[in-house]
Design a protein around this motif. Structure first.
Motif, PDB file in Angstrom:
ATOM      1  N   LEU A  32       4.962  -5.267  -1.347  1.00 54.00           N
ATOM      2  CA  LEU A  32       6.026  -5.254  -0.344  1.00 54.00           C
ATOM      3  C   LEU A  32       7.320  -4.737  -0.963  1.00 54.00           C
ATOM      4  CD1 LEU A  32       5.315  -8.583   1.544  1.00 54.00           C
ATOM      5  CD2 LEU A  32       4.981  -6.274   2.384  1.00 54.00           C
ATOM      6  N   ALA A  76       7.051  -1.135  -0.975  1.00 57.12           N
ATOM      7  CA  ALA A  76       7.246  -0.607   0.373  1.00 57.12           C
ATOM      8  C   ALA A  76       8.731  -0.567   0.718  1.00 57.12           C
ATOM      9  CB  ALA A  76       6.484  -1.465   1.388  1.00 57.12           C
ATOM     10  N   ALA A  77       9.469  -1.584   0.273  1.00 55.79           N
ATOM     11  CA  ALA A  77      10.913  -1.590   0.524  1.00 55.79           C
ATOM     12  C   ALA A  77      11.580  -0.429  -0.197  1.00 55.79           C
ATOM     13  CB  ALA A  77      11.513  -2.919   0.075  1.00 55.79           C
ATOM     14  N   MET A 121      10.871   2.734   1.653  1.00 48.86           N
ATOM     15  CA  MET A 121      11.601   2.884   2.907  1.00 48.86           C
ATOM     16  C   MET A 121      13.070   3.241   2.667  1.00 48.86           C
ATOM     17  SD  MET A 121      12.036   0.165   5.974  1.00 48.86           S
ATOM     18  CE  MET A 121      13.338   0.328   7.177  1.00 48.86           C
ATOM     19  N   LEU A 131      17.122  -9.497   7.529  1.00 47.04           N
ATOM     20  CA  LEU A 131      16.071 -10.487   7.344  1.00 47.04           C
ATOM     21  C   LEU A 131      16.749 -11.787   6.971  1.00 47.04           C
ATOM     22  CD1 LEU A 131      13.359  -8.763   5.176  1.00 47.04           C
ATOM     23  CD2 LEU A 131      13.042  -9.685   7.450  1.00 47.04           C
ATOM     24  N   PHE A 132      16.208 -12.889   7.402  1.00 45.98           N
ATOM     25  CA  PHE A 132      16.807 -14.185   7.094  1.00 45.98           C
ATOM     26  C   PHE A 132      18.300 -14.135   7.377  1.00 45.98           C
ATOM     27  CE2 PHE A 132      13.742 -12.987   3.770  1.00 45.98           C
ATOM     28  CZ  PHE A 132      12.684 -13.815   4.121  1.00 45.98           C
ATOM     29  N   LEU A 177      16.379  -8.288  -2.055  1.00 43.73           N
ATOM     30  CA  LEU A 177      15.045  -8.276  -1.469  1.00 43.73           C
ATOM     31  C   LEU A 177      14.060  -7.540  -2.381  1.00 43.73           C
ATOM     32  CD1 LEU A 177      13.346  -8.897   1.122  1.00 43.73           C
ATOM     33  CD2 LEU A 177      13.827  -6.560   1.810  1.00 43.73           C
ATOM     34  N   LEU A 213      11.088  -9.401  -4.552  1.00 36.91           N
ATOM     35  CA  LEU A 213       9.697  -9.057  -4.233  1.00 36.91           C
ATOM     36  C   LEU A 213       8.980  -8.502  -5.461  1.00 36.91           C
ATOM     37  CD1 LEU A 213      10.036  -7.464  -0.676  1.00 36.91           C
ATOM     38  CD2 LEU A 213       8.870  -9.584  -1.274  1.00 36.91           C
TER      39      LEU A 213
END
Lengths: 668, 525
Positions: A196, A199-200, A203, A227-228, A236, A240
């Motif tokens: 993940l 993936a972040a 992106m 998020l949150f 993030l 992760l």
């Protein structure tokens, strides 16, 4: 240079393939020759590359080997980034791996005994083992030499695969295959976060290439992710990615696989714990320092996790009686030190400790293995003792390893560990005080468990059975030579490497700096400013509480497990009993294993069973599918009443119908 | 310009071969087997011409053929492939070879009819992938059921009758609605050409109904939760070859249908209902993952694993709509579809190989129960190596093809929504858990019983099968670029198509997708 780098990576792979697929044909000598040749070539070239970086100002290499795929404007490539950080890792990995390869010749010589009669798996197990450890080396090299996140993940998972195969190597033992599966799954939980994180990165950065990501990072530092209720992008990503590192580098609570990995043959314990696999997480965070520097939250998280692991896992080491498990818990604890260093932004210190630890931990494991061979695979330290006399080389090298581990002044571990503690003392991040305290106390714990084991194994009266004692003798040269080869850097590497690695910013070459530290996080600055050479560093350390604790632990251990134990052999057991509930807590390893086994593994199975019985079988199949089939059947049953087959029924129906219709027509 | 009718050849060569094998009967079993193998190999070799003769630079249909078939209703025998269907045709031709080889010695009851059924199946499936006329597509689509019905019903396990009827009714139920939709589209477009359907302007209500009709057909085929329960039963009862074809190719037809029909014909309805498909896909990944964990039958376990893996396919396809509606996502739509496609191809090889592996064990021990095994690697080391390898591929290990599609779909999903990506990524844990736990119980451990102790390792035929599949799985994992290259232009075209609003002028306000701007409007300053 590209060809050199390719050779370094591929030589172990070729060895692994040849030994793996043609092991039966080329025999044992063929298999170990070809794999050792492969890894040996890698080692020589890696040392040469390292030398070029040290003395010849070798330029940083960052290039693609081939394009893996292109999709949606994103290029995924397989390529290498070789800078000083990579070069150091390559040299460490290949050197330790080579030593382990050589050692394996001796350790696995009579592996046939470990297999049941007639099992075909036991026939070429020796060759297969060499194939796996070479493959391990290949995977780790792919990981450290990657120039992008995709390849990093490839190496990351490949290391997981080989560890699965190696931990479960003795596949007829249920405990071994269980441990292998456990290691793989726990690592997968970490990889879940890691993926993940990737993936972040993909992106928000639009690329997975390190250089491009690092260049873009400062510009994205202020990005918020919804998020949150809004979290910084860097936090993030870093958290992760760090979850992945917690899996690989066995940080609490993902540490549970590491002690169980002792089910594998000892050489792979050395490989996993020293140079490959567990160091992957440390290396990754150091490599990503340009990202971590942008998130203090992530750094604090790293710091706290690391310190917690360092101290509390060390404590568990105190109550272990299996020689390999003591060393395993010491690995957990030492990894905690490295991670804490990373959290304190002292990446260089973390990596420095990674390197020194690789040598002395490999040494300790191989020494433990040497003892294990000698005592016929009984790993209980309570049934050893007095081995010093029978195995002088193993004894001496193990002593060196233990001294390096506890950070005895002048040994390699001393420099790296003191540097870490010095740096953590400087950090102003949240959790810094907690970390500094735990790391300092951890020094005492390290000294205690290391020398408890050392004295119980090598000193005192022999406690093994007579048969074993009569056959005690030093292990063959293929075993002792690697011990000696590893003992040398365990003593000296710290002295020589601390100045370039920590003080003189050796990692930076030209305008490329693999390790980036923001000025406000520069916790090594204090050390750098007060640096007056190694000698002064040692002298200065003499008065510090850290060293007091280390020496105190050593003296206490000598008193208890050597001096007192000579008269009262049951002192160890008495001490443990004295601990009461604390001892039990430690013996239960804080209950992590029970919890995971009962709630996570059991819960998942229960959930699966429930979903299957209630959902698939009852609700969907019985309810919807067969239910609709049944209702069709019922409807058909009703309709069937109309089709009796009796002529008079039909005649009546026709007459009734006719009369009915006529009535309608007439009335209309 | 004369063009060699390659697609016709690929469809009819195996069918003719099948009839020939059927005609030769069981007088000489070896003749019929060799004939079948000959036709299978010949078809595969011919299909390679598709690969080499394919122009990846265009999204146009290639190798197109068009002959009037039923002129009264404007039905054409129209064939053609693009980058989406072409790899699937090659996959079909490739897998059939191994199915024929796998049945070589095992099938003793009417072997010629068994071989014939698979050859005819192959031709029909290639027909499905290459048909450009809706009626022709429908004919092939339904025709597919017949050989599979026979394969399971004749050569299947003890409970085969229940399984075949369930299989047949389930899939038939879905396709009836599709037929209605196709006829409606014919009246709107005035032709049965699928490409004409793509260009058709349709209102939201019509689109929604069409989408649901197609969904019923394709969701059953994929299969998607909650219409998936036919698959485990069909797999369990099917002979090895039947399972391989079912998992490797038939499931892909559902995924293909979404790309060829649902999404381009009804893009606005697809966008409006994407949440539903995404939810069903994520349930497939998570819920089915847990269900797989509870299986005691190897074939059922792999069947459930197939459903979970197909969840990634539909997720990748429909995440497109979530991505284009998420302004912060940037790119990623193409990656989702491409990831789904790669996952389809890869799953074809991996699930096929896993079913072959179970077949190897079943042929020897006649049990699929996990509990009947243990320590197989001690007597079958080579088999153990293959089984572990394919299990790793099934768990999505990088370096195998199983990783590529999942990786791409997760990257794409992340752009749409963090939590969806999180759920999708649980496959990393779940797939590893159910696959490797099975491996632990079947392959590793001490020898469990006398049957396992008496096992013989792979013979040459089995080794050939598994090695060939292993090589492809590895090759695709290490270098997927060529596969993506052939599909790239077609997928980009498709994504543009499905992200463009098709609603008529009066409904334009309901467009969530981008509207094609009239040229005049663009030209103005």
């Amino acid at each position: 240079m590209e060809n050199v780098y390719l050779t370094i990576v591929l030589a172990p792979l070729v060895g692994a393939i040849v030994a793996g697929f043609f092991g039966g044909r080329i025999g044992r000598v063929g298999a170990h020759s070809v794999t050792i040749a492969g890894v040996g070539l890698s080692t020589l070239l890696s040392l040469w590359v390292l030398g070029r970086f040290i003395w010849a100002d070798e330029p940083v290499f960052d290039g693609a080997v081939y394009t893996w795929l292109v999709s949606d404007g994103m290029r995924f490539e397989v390529g290498f980034l070789v800078d000083k950080l990579t070069a150091m890792m390559m040299a460490t990995v290949t050197f330790v791996s080579l030593m382990v390869h050589i050692y394996t010749i001796g350790y696995m010589a009579d592996d046939a005994h470990n297999w049941p009669e007639g099992a075909l798996t036991g026939r070429n197990s020796y060759q297969r083992f060499f194939s796996y450890i070479s493959l391990f080396t290949f995977s780790m090299l792919m990981l450290v030499m990657a120039n992008n996140f995709m390849q990093l993940f490839f190496g990351w998972e490949a290391v997981g695969l080989v560890s699965y195969l190696l931990i479960g190597f003795w596949s007829t033992r249920d405990s071994a295959t269980f441990a292998g599966l456990k290691a793989f799954l726990v690592n997968r939980v970490g990889d879940f976060g890691f993926l993940l994180g990737i993936a972040a990165v993909a992106m928000y950065f639009g690329t997975l290439d390190y250089a491009e990501v690092f260049a873009a990072a400062p510009g994205l530092a202020g990005t918020e992710v919804a998020l949150f209720g809004g979290v910084s992008l860097m936090t993030l990503v870093c958290v992760l990615l760090f979850i992945g590192a917690m899996g690989k580098s066995a940080q609490v609570p993902f540490h549970v696989w590491l002690p169980d990995s002792m089910e594998g043959p000892t050489p792979i314990s050395a490989l996993i714990h020293a140079a490959t696999m567990v160091t992957a997480g440390i290396f990754m965070v150091a490599r990503m320092s340009p990202l971590y520097e942008l998130s203090e939250v992530a750094l604090s998280f790293v710091l706290i996790v690391g310190a917690t692991t360092a101290f509390f896992m060390g404590l568990v080491g105190l109550v272990q009686n299996d020689i390999k498990r003591v060393v395993a818990y010491s690995t957990l604890s030492q990894l905690g030190y490295m991670v804490t260093a990373l959290g304190a932004s002292a990446y260089a210190a973390g990596v420095f400790h990674l390197m020194t630890h690789a040598f002395f931990k490999a040494l300790l494991f191989l020494a433990a293995g040497s003892v294990i061979i000698a005592v016929h695979h009984n790993q209980d330290i309570r049934q050893m003792g007095g081995i010093r006399k029978y195995m002088p080389i193993t004894w001496l090298t193990a002593l060196i390893g233990s001294l390096a581990l506890i950070g005895f002044p002048g040994f390699s571990g001393f420099f790296s560990k003191d540097a870490i503690i010095a740096a953590v003392n400087q950090t102003e991040l949240f959790g810094g005080g907690y970390a500094a305290l735990l790391l300092t106390l951890g020094v005492l714990v390290t000294a205690l468990y290391s020398f408890r084991m050392y004295f119980l194994v090598f000193h005192g009266k022999p406690r093994m059975d007579d048969h074993t004692r009569e056959h005690l003798h030093e292990t063959p040269k293929v075993v002792t030579i690697p011990l000696v080869m590893l003992a040398i850097p365990s003593v000296f590497i710290g002295w020589f490497a601390i100045e370039p690695m920590l003080i003189n910013d050796w990692f930076a070459s030209g305008d490329w700096s693999p390790i980036m530290v923001a000025p406000e996080h520069d916790t090594l600055a204090h050390l750098r400013e007060h640096w007056h050479g190694q000698g002064a560093f040692v002298m200065h350390a003499l008065g510090t509480p850290t060293l007091m604790l280390a020496l105190g632990g050593l003296v206490f251990a000598a008193l208890v497990w050597w001096a007192i134990a000579a008269r009262k052999p049951d002192i160890d057991a008495k001490l443990l009993a004295l601990g009461g509930p604390l001892t039990r807590l430690l013996q239960n390893k804080y209950g992590f294993d029970d919890f995971n086994q009962r709630f996570l593994a059991g819960g998942a199975r229960l959930l699966g069973q429930t979903f299957w019985n209630r959902g698939d079988q009852t609700l969907i199949d019985d309810g919807m599918v067969n239910g609709s089939a049944r209702s069709v059947g019922r409807m058909a049953g009703v309709l069937r009443l109309l089709q009796t087959g009796y002529l008079y029924h039909y005649a009546i129906a026709m007459i009734v119908g006719l009369v009915g219709l006529m009535t309608i027509f007439v009335t209309l | 310009m004369y063009q060699f009718p390659l697609l016709t050849l690929l469809i009819w060569l195996p069918i003719v071969g099948g009839i020939a094998v059927l005609a030769s009967g069981d007088r000489s079993a070896s003749t019929s087997k060799w004939t079948a193998l000959g036709f299978a190999v010949l078809t595969f070799v011919s299909s390679l011409w598709l690969w080499f003769g394919f122009d990846p630079g265009t999204a146009e249909m290639q190798f197109a053929e068009r002959v009037a078939w039923i002129p009264t209703f404007d039905v054409y025998y129209a064939l053609g492939v693009d980058g989406i269907s072409m790899p699937l045709i090659i996959l079909t031709a490739f897998i059939t070879i191994f199915v024929v080889i796998a049945g070589w010695e095992v099938i003793s009851y009417k072997p010629s009819q068994y071989m014939a059924a698979f050859l005819i199946m192959e031709g029909v499936m290639i027909g499905v992938f290459s048909a450009l006329d809706a009626v022709l597509f429908y004919v092939f689509w339904e025709a597919m059921l017949i050989p599979m019905f026979i394969i399971i019903g004749v050569w299947g396990g003890p409970n085969r009758v229940y399984a075949t009827i369930k299989f047949f009714i389930y899939t038939f139920f879905g396709s009836v609605f599709m037929l209605v939709a196709l006829i409606y589209l014919y009246f709107q477009a005035g032709s049965f050409s699928i490409l004409d359907f793509h260009a058709l302007e349709l209102g939201m209500t019509a689109q929604t109904l069409i989408f649901i009709a197609f969904l019923l057909a394709f969701a059953v085929k994929v299969p998607m939760f909650p219409v998936h329960t036919w698959l485990p039963d069909a797999h369990v009862e099917a002979p090895t070859g039947g399972s391989v074809i079912l998992a490797a190719i038939m499931l892909k037809i559902g995924g293909y249908g979404f790309l060829r029909f649902s999404m381009p014909i009804a893009p606005d309805a697809s966008a409006a209902l994407a949440w539903l498909i995404i939810a069903m896909s994520l349930i497939a990944v998570v819920y089915i993952g847990f269900v797989a964990l509870a299986q005691r039958d190897m074939k059922k376990l792999i069947a459930y694993s197939s459903i979970a893996h197909m969840g990634f396919v539909t997720l990748g396809f429909f995440i497109v709509f979530a991505i284009v509606q998420n302004s912060t996502a940037g790119a990623g739509a193409v990656m989702g579809v491409e990831g789904g496609l790669v996952q389809m191809i890869s799953h074809g090889f991996i699930s096929g190989a896993l079913f072959l592996c179970v077949g190897v064990l079943y042929d020897r021990v006649h049990s699929r129960e996990i509990a009947d095994y243990g320590g197989v690697v001690n007597t079958m080391p080579w088999f153990g190596a293959f089984f572990v390898y394919f299990a790793m591929a099934n768990s999505g290990l990088p370096g195998t093809s199983g990783f590529v599609g999942e990786f791409m779909v997760i990257l794409a999903t992340f752009r749409a929504n963090f939590w969806w990506a999180l759920l999708a990524a649980t496959t990393l844990i779940l797939a590893a858990a159910y696959t490797l736990w099975m491996i632990k119980r079947v392959v590793f451990g001490p020898v469990a019983n006398d049957k396992v102790a008496a096992l013989k390792d792979l013979d040459r035929r089995e080794t050939f099968n598994l090695s060939a599949l292993a090589a492809v799985v590895l090759a695709l994992g290490l270098w997927p670029a060529p596969l993506l290259e052939v599909m790239h232009t077609s997928v980009e075209h498709l994504v543009t198509q499905v992200t463009t609003c098709k609603l008529p002028a009066e409904e334009v306000g309901a467009c969530v997708l981008s509207r094609p701007e009239p040229l005049a409007a663009v030209a103005q300053p």
